[in-house]
Design an enzyme around this catalytic site. Structure first.
Site, PDB file in Angstrom:
ATOM      1  N   ASP A 107      -2.346  -1.222   5.844  1.00 36.68           N
ATOM      2  CA  ASP A 107      -2.719  -0.763   7.183  1.00 36.68           C
ATOM      3  C   ASP A 107      -4.216  -0.561   7.354  1.00 36.68           C
ATOM      4  OD1 ASP A 107      -3.004   1.419   5.554  1.00 36.68           O
ATOM      5  OD2 ASP A 107      -1.636   2.729   6.637  1.00 36.68           O
ATOM      6  N   ASP A 136      -7.270  -3.264   3.123  1.00 38.75           N
ATOM      7  CA  ASP A 136      -6.155  -4.159   2.811  1.00 38.75           C
ATOM      8  C   ASP A 136      -6.346  -5.563   3.373  1.00 38.75           C
ATOM      9  OD1 ASP A 136      -4.648  -2.097   1.551  1.00 38.75           O
ATOM     10  OD2 ASP A 136      -4.085  -1.352   3.516  1.00 38.75           O
ATOM     11  N   ASP A 149       0.856  -1.170   0.000  1.00 40.84           N
ATOM     12  CA  ASP A 149       0.000   0.000   0.000  1.00 40.84           C
ATOM     13  C   ASP A 149       0.904   1.236   0.000  1.00 40.84           C
ATOM     14  OD1 ASP A 149      -2.361   1.473   0.182  1.00 40.84           O
ATOM     15  OD2 ASP A 149      -2.212   1.590   2.364  1.00 40.84           O
TER      16      ASP A 149
END
Length: 916
Positions: A653, A657, A348
């Site tokens: 996070d 995700d 990410d």
């Protein structure tokens, strides 16, 4: 797409759960139609109607995760072919009176099962973590009166009120939004808060662009709003993610798959070999069947690597401890080894590769360009004029622009624990930081230029305006917002000491250039007002005939240390791919700064949607950046990459995700900024949210795998040498060179000392210079198979040579067997020093001195062998006798020759590139 399409509520919400397009329709409906469709109003629903709907739709909560009973989870730890074989050996040993053998084997198996049971119990709590994110209470309108209810009692049709600091309790179609900003990073991955409005948006708008919706679990950063609950519980966006997590099958790591395959193959071969040997002994050699069975049990005891599962588990546990010292917490034991096989890291962007702190980086006026150094909200940095400009002149030209950014602003900065944070919108916080860097005192300037009235930011008009009293009298209007919205309201532009006609083409080029750099751009403008304007109400008609001051470009800067970490990953043959919900231009700019790839290719969520599964495999392999992605996109990308045989680590996070974290071979969650849902769905948590720690984890993972291979490369041939000696005795009809209890002694004393010492081995030089191993690479590679065979033969030859030498010298059977046992132990000690280095020679001071673990093991095994040879009680138990000093020197001399042969073999294999 009116209310008639959604008249039946039960049908509509059932369809919402299964039909994503249906679920996406609410943001495109005018809120009047939403009110009609849900049979509600701006005064909410009645309490009686709420109770009826609660019965129909159920509680506003996510479903509990189904779990197995602890007893069944514990018993499942024994469901392994090698474990079955070990238990069968224990039963056979017990039946033949070898109680100690049976107890030791059962103890090893039980310890292994307990470790697996404890680790598994910590690994599957993602659904519970997401449930905890739902706010416990919600403010709603019931019976026309504002009231507070438990979140679980919220139903579709409720009018929900939210304000700054609230967590949104359900998916809401907004009917009122006043300066409403919502942090949706957990769903979209965007670092900037989303501005909300009442107006409907396009039906095909991406999740991050649905300005008319507030989603369950997101956090209200500023402003106030009200919305109709259109989805509760499992039907919300966060509920949809929860369902995705529940559908993801638990994965087996490469090491566990290989050990299981090895155990099955080993079991079949050992069983067939034992049966054939038993038949041969009885039918061909004429052994009594009881005597033959004892011989076969001796063979089984010698062949079974009963300590291998425990030693491998301990090796992994040591890796966990080492990684914890590097701020990486492992939640599932085998993930340590899997990290070593990682060939792709999908990361990410926000908060992982970047700081998740907006920074005002570039200032553009009509005549100058400036760049501000520093990052985050810390008011530290300096201004540098771009090109050949004069720094002082450029900063003077930007003075009015910086003042406008500070005054037309509601954010404040705060310092705590040496870290600066922003209260309010991140971009406004960056503007305050920018002003402090320029030498302005926010409190003093705001007191000197008092705000008289304002127009809050509105998504429809896309600007904020504030009117301020001037220290020298009169008033001034400051405006900030989307550059195109402000330029349309400007006729002039500010230049040093004068005002000139607006150059629209110049500003359009500058906006486009900043966008190409991945910057988010705000425009700034002002208008001088007469004294009489100070008391009137500010309205939209006043925001006209403005003087354009310039542009500020913002960026969420990359972490400086991540650039080096990515370079190290690439040198280790590990590709890094960015998967983010952010815009493509922003993601591409950050990826370029990070050096993600030599030839950067960017794909979007729309590209993923348009690609078939085979096409996505090619796209996922080729592209380095995926922008504007949803949780479904992340799942598909990870699955596509894994289908190529890659071992994929996924970092993240947010709740968005979590499904991909669970689907990946290794899910890596951020410990500081990560949600509990992400942590619970992951195998590893980074305590410092630092991408660099992943590189350390991969390094440690490769070391762990090397040590596991060393344990296997030491255990199998040492057992193999014993087996060959027993097989030779049966095939050629001579007396057994060792008894079954002596074989067990060798395995027991050496496995818990010499074999275990290999678990503590430090990494060999160049461990990160090798490419990642293939996920389908067998545990027993051709090199290891050769090693097992070659060393087994050498051990058997040395053992039988010493046995026949003793018998030839007229020694009794007890003495000959004692010499054989000591010979095997000494040869295993020398082999330990050889196998410690698979990729370099062991003939060095470093190799000779060993590690503390090796030296401690050496002392322990020598002490045990002296007791075995010279203590009378051991003679009675194991049938041994003392040996002479000369015999001991012969055994050590044989060990030296053995070591020299192995080092010569290793040198030849390295020269021809056979060592893997």
């Amino acid at each position: 797409m009116g209310a008639a399409a959604v008249t039946d509520q039960n049908h509509r919400f059932d369809a919402r759960a299964s039909d994503k397009n249906g679920a996406d329709a609410w943001h495109a409906l005018p809120h009047a139609e939403v009110l009609t469709a849900l049979e509600t109003s701006v005064s909410g629903i009645s309490s009686d109607e709420a109770l009826r709907r609660l019965d129909v739709y159920g509680a506003n909560a996510l479903p509990e995760a189904t779990t197995r009973h602890p007893i069944f989870r514990f018993l499942a730890q024994f469901n392994n072919a090698l474990i079955y074989f070990l238990l069968a050996a224990a039963v056979a040993a017990l039946a033949l009176g070898h109680t100690i053998d049976a107890v030791v084997i059962v103890a090893v198996v039980t310890v292994n099962a307990i470790v697996g049971f404890i680790q598994e119990g910590k690994a599957e709590r993602a659904l519970s973590a997401i449930r905890d994110m739902i706010a416990p209470h919600a403010a709603v309108m019931r019976d026309g009166v504002r009231t507070t209810i438990p979140v679980k009692e919220l139903v579709p049709g409720d009018l929900v009120l939210v304000e700054a600091g609230d967590r949104v309790p359900a998916d809401l179609r907004l009917v009122r939004a006043r300066n409403l900003l919502i942090d949706e990073a957990m769903l979209t991955g965007e670092s900037v808060t989303a501005s909300k409005a009442e107006a409907p948006v396009a039906v095909d708008a991406a999740l991050g662009d649905r300005a008319s919706m507030a989603f369950s679990g997101t956090l209200v950063a500023a402003g106030q709003g009200a919305g109709i609950a259109v989805a509760t519980g499992r039907l919300t966006q966060i509920g949809h993610i929860s369902a995705l997590i529940a559908k993801v099958e638990p994965l087996t790591t490469p090491l566990l798959r290989q050990i299981n395959a090895f155990g099955r193959g080993f079991t079949v071969i050992a069983f067939l070999a034992s049966a054939a040997l038993f038949a041969f002994a009885v039918l061909v050699r004429g052994y009594d069947w009881v005597e033959a069975l004892i011989a076969v049990v001796a063979l089984a005891v010698g062949a079974i690597p009963e300590g291998l599962p425990a030693v491998i588990t301990i090796t992994l546990a040591i890796g966990v401890r080492r990684m914890a010292a590097r701020n990486a917490v492992i939640r599932r034991l085998p993930a340590v080894e899997t990290l070593g096989a990682t060939s792709i890291i999908c990361s990410d962007k926000t908060g992982t590769l970047t700081r998740n702190e907006m920074t005002a980086r570039r200032l553009i006026t009509a005549t100058h360009r400036l760049e501000a150094s520093g990052s985050g909200y810390a008011p530290e940095g300096r201004f540098t004029a771009l090109g050949s400009d004069d720094d002082v002149a450029a900063l003077e030209a930007a003075e009015e622009l910086i003042r406008c950014g500070l005054l037309c602003n509601d954010a404040t900065l705060a310092a705590a624990g040496g870290r600066w944070t922003v209260n309010g919108d991140p971009m406004e916080g960056a503007l305050v930081t920018l002003a402090v860097k320029a030498g302005l005192d926010p409190d003093h300037l705001r007191a000197e230029w008092p705000r008289q009235d304002e127009i809050p930011f509105d998504a429809l008009h896309r600007f904020m305006a504030s009117r301020h009293g001037r220290p020298q009298g009169g008033a001034v209007l400051f405006v900030k917002g989307a550059p195109e919205a402000l330029l349309a309201r400007c006729g002039t532009q500010a230049e040093p000491g004068s005002v000139a006609r607006l150059d629209s083409a110049y500003w359009a080029d500058e906006v486009a250039g900043a966008a190409r750099e991945g910057e988010r751009v705000l425009g700034f403008a002002m208008k001088m007002l007469p004294e009489a304007a100070s008391d009137g109400r500010l309205d939209f008609d006043d925001v006209a005939d403005l003087c354009f001051l310039g542009l500020v470009g913002f960026i969420d800067p990359p972490r400086p240390e991540v650039i080096a970490a990515i370079a190290e990953c690439r040198s280790a043959g590990i590709a890094v791919k960015m998967i983010t919900g952010d815009h493509a231009a922003t993601a591409a700019a950050i990826a370029a700064q990070l050096g993600l790839a030599d030839h950067l290719e960017v794909a979007t969520g729309a590209d993923v949607d348009a690609a078939s599964d085979p096409e996505l495999v090619a796209l996922a392999t080729r592209a380095s950046v995926f922008a504007r992605t949803s949780p479904e996109h992340k799942l598909r990308i990870v699955r596509a990459l894994r289908s190529t045989g890659a071992v994929v680590a996924m970092t993240g996070d947010g709740v968005n995700d979590a499904p991909a974290l669970k689907q990946a071979d290794v899910g890596v969650a951020m410990g500081v900024k990560g949600t509990e849902a992400a942590k619970e769905a992951s195998e590893m948590v980074l305590l410092d949210d630092n991408f660099v720690s992943i590189v350390s984890a991969v390094h440690e993972g490769r070391t762990v795998y090397d040590n596991v291979r060393k344990v296997i490369a030491w255990t199998l041939p040492t057992n193999g040498g014993e087996v060959l000696a027993v097989v030779a005795a049966i095939l050629f009809g001579f007396v057994m060179p060792m008894s079954a209890v002596q074989i067990l002694w060798i395995n027991l004393i050496t496995t818990i000392t010499l074999g275990l010492a290999l678990a503590f081995e430090p990494p060999e030089p160049g461990v990160m210079g090798r490419p990642p191993r293939r996920s389908d690479a067998p545990l027993l590679t051709p090199f290891l198979l050769w090693r097992v065979l070659f060393v087994s033969v050498l051990l058997a030859v040395g053992t039988l040579g010493m046995f026949f030498y003793a018998l030839g010298e007229g020694r009794d059977l007890a003495t000959a067997r004692t010499l054989v046992v000591n010979t095997i132990v000494v040869l295993e000690i020398f082999y330990l020093f050889n196998v410690r280095f698979m990729h370099m020679t062991s003939f060095s001071w470093h190799g000779a001195l060993g590690t503390p673990a090796v030296l401690l093991a050496l002392v322990a095994v020598l002490a045990a062998q002296f007791a075995f040879t010279y203590v009378p009680a051991m003679h009675e138990l194991f049938g041994t006798t003392p040996v002479t000093l000369a015999d001991g020197m012969r055994i050590v001399g044989l060990g030296v020759v053995f070591m020299a042969v192995l080092e010569g073999e290793k040198m030849l294999l390295r020269r021809f590139g056979v060592v893997d």
